[in-house]
Design a protein around this motif. Sequence first.
Motif, short mmCIF file in Angstrom:
data_model
loop_
_atom_site.label_atom_id
_atom_site.label_comp_id
_atom_site.label_asym_id
_atom_site.label_seq_id
_atom_site.Cartn_x
_atom_site.Cartn_y
_atom_site.Cartn_z
N ILE A 9 -2.68 14.22 1.11
CA ILE A 9 -1.99 13.84 2.34
C ILE A 9 -1.82 12.33 2.32
CG2 ILE A 9 -2.87 15.79 3.69
CD1 ILE A 9 -4.70 13.61 5.08
N THR A 10 -0.82 11.86 3.00
CA THR A 10 -0.64 10.41 3.14
C THR A 10 -0.20 10.11 4.56
OG1 THR A 10 0.31 8.43 2.14
CG2 THR A 10 1.76 10.34 2.34
N ARG A 11 -0.58 8.94 5.00
CA ARG A 11 -0.30 8.56 6.39
C ARG A 11 -0.12 7.06 6.45
NH1 ARG A 11 -2.79 10.89 10.95
NH2 ARG A 11 -2.58 12.81 9.77
N LEU A 12 0.84 6.61 7.24
CA LEU A 12 0.98 5.19 7.54
C LEU A 12 0.26 4.95 8.86
CD1 LEU A 12 2.11 2.48 6.64
CD2 LEU A 12 4.20 3.02 7.92
N ILE A 13 -0.87 4.27 8.78
CA ILE A 13 -1.72 4.04 9.95
C ILE A 13 -1.39 2.67 10.55
CG2 ILE A 13 -4.12 3.70 10.70
CD1 ILE A 13 -4.94 5.77 8.59
N ASP A 14 -1.23 2.65 11.86
CA ASP A 14 -0.85 1.43 12.58
C ASP A 14 -2.07 0.54 12.82
OD1 ASP A 14 0.79 -0.41 13.79
OD2 ASP A 14 0.82 0.63 15.72
N ALA A 15 -2.70 0.14 11.74
CA ALA A 15 -3.85 -0.76 11.77
C ALA A 15 -3.94 -1.41 10.39
CB ALA A 15 -5.14 0.00 12.09
N PRO A 16 -4.45 -2.63 10.31
CA PRO A 16 -4.56 -3.29 9.01
C PRO A 16 -5.61 -2.60 8.12
CG PRO A 16 -5.55 -4.65 10.73
CD PRO A 16 -4.91 -3.48 11.41
N VAL A 17 -5.50 -2.85 6.83
CA VAL A 17 -6.40 -2.23 5.86
C VAL A 17 -7.86 -2.47 6.22
CG1 VAL A 17 -7.20 -2.35 3.45
CG2 VAL A 17 -4.76 -2.21 3.94
N GLY A 18 -8.20 -3.68 6.64
CA GLY A 18 -9.60 -3.98 6.98
C GLY A 18 -10.15 -3.06 8.05
N ALA A 19 -9.34 -2.75 9.05
CA ALA A 19 -9.78 -1.87 10.14
C ALA A 19 -9.93 -0.43 9.65
CB ALA A 19 -8.81 -1.94 11.31
N VAL A 20 -9.00 0.03 8.83
CA VAL A 20 -9.08 1.40 8.30
C VAL A 20 -10.28 1.52 7.37
CG1 VAL A 20 -7.87 3.23 7.06
CG2 VAL A 20 -6.59 1.69 8.57
N TRP A 21 -10.48 0.51 6.53
CA TRP A 21 -11.64 0.51 5.63
C TRP A 21 -12.94 0.57 6.43
CZ3 TRP A 21 -12.52 1.20 0.60
CH2 TRP A 21 -13.77 0.84 0.09
N ARG A 22 -13.04 -0.26 7.47
CA ARG A 22 -14.25 -0.25 8.31
C ARG A 22 -14.46 1.11 8.96
NH1 ARG A 22 -14.56 -4.60 12.65
NH2 ARG A 22 -16.38 -3.33 13.14
N ALA A 23 -13.39 1.71 9.48
CA ALA A 23 -13.50 3.03 10.11
C ALA A 23 -13.99 4.05 9.08
CB ALA A 23 -12.15 3.46 10.69
N TRP A 24 -13.44 4.00 7.87
CA TRP A 24 -13.83 4.96 6.82
C TRP A 24 -15.28 4.76 6.42
CZ3 TRP A 24 -15.94 6.86 2.61
CH2 TRP A 24 -15.39 7.98 1.98
N THR A 25 -15.69 3.52 6.22
CA THR A 25 -17.01 3.26 5.65
C THR A 25 -18.13 3.13 6.68
OG1 THR A 25 -16.63 0.86 5.60
CG2 THR A 25 -16.02 2.12 3.63
N GLU A 26 -17.82 2.70 7.88
CA GLU A 26 -18.86 2.43 8.87
C GLU A 26 -19.02 3.54 9.90
OE1 GLU A 26 -18.15 -1.42 10.62
OE2 GLU A 26 -18.00 -2.38 8.65
N ASP A 27 -18.02 4.38 10.06
CA ASP A 27 -18.08 5.42 11.10
C ASP A 27 -17.64 6.76 10.51
OD1 ASP A 27 -18.69 6.30 13.60
OD2 ASP A 27 -17.01 5.34 14.62
#
Length: 154
Positions: A9-27
């Motif tokens: 699956i692929t998605r264009l998320i309306d947030a910068p990479v840093g925020a998506v990375w943090r969401a993936w790794t921290e939560d």
Amino acid sequence: MTDTYELSITRLIDAPVGAVWRAWTEDTGAWFCPRPWTAEFVTQELRAGGRSEIVMRGPNGEENRLEGVYLEVVPGTRIVSTDAFTAGWVPAGPFMVRIDTFADEGGRTRYTATARHWTQEAKDNHAAMGFEAGWNAATDQLEAIAVGIAKASG
């Protein structure tokens, strides 16, 4: 590598990479499986060779324990994991290799989650289990967390 045994699956998320990375790794536990299921990351050693141990719980008391290792972790870019091994590189009955990528697209993030399977049967079973709906629902949850992180960061 062909995509013969691949689901993605692929998605264009309306947030910068840093925020998506943090969401993936921290939560990770908050988004990893679609509600009403929950995920507890008992161990998450985000480095090549690091251990992953997850307990997914369903609304009717179901419990699914997953163990594996991280094969590659490139901060802000890519996470590759597999259940083909457990800690100490002990071979296990493999189901898939999971690849998550994060790419900047004009301040937003092109997020792709891919499952590569060893056989057509494994791929078909994963599709029948609800791969597309489940992984998209989990990505909706990831996106909501990432957008919240981006907003809180200003």
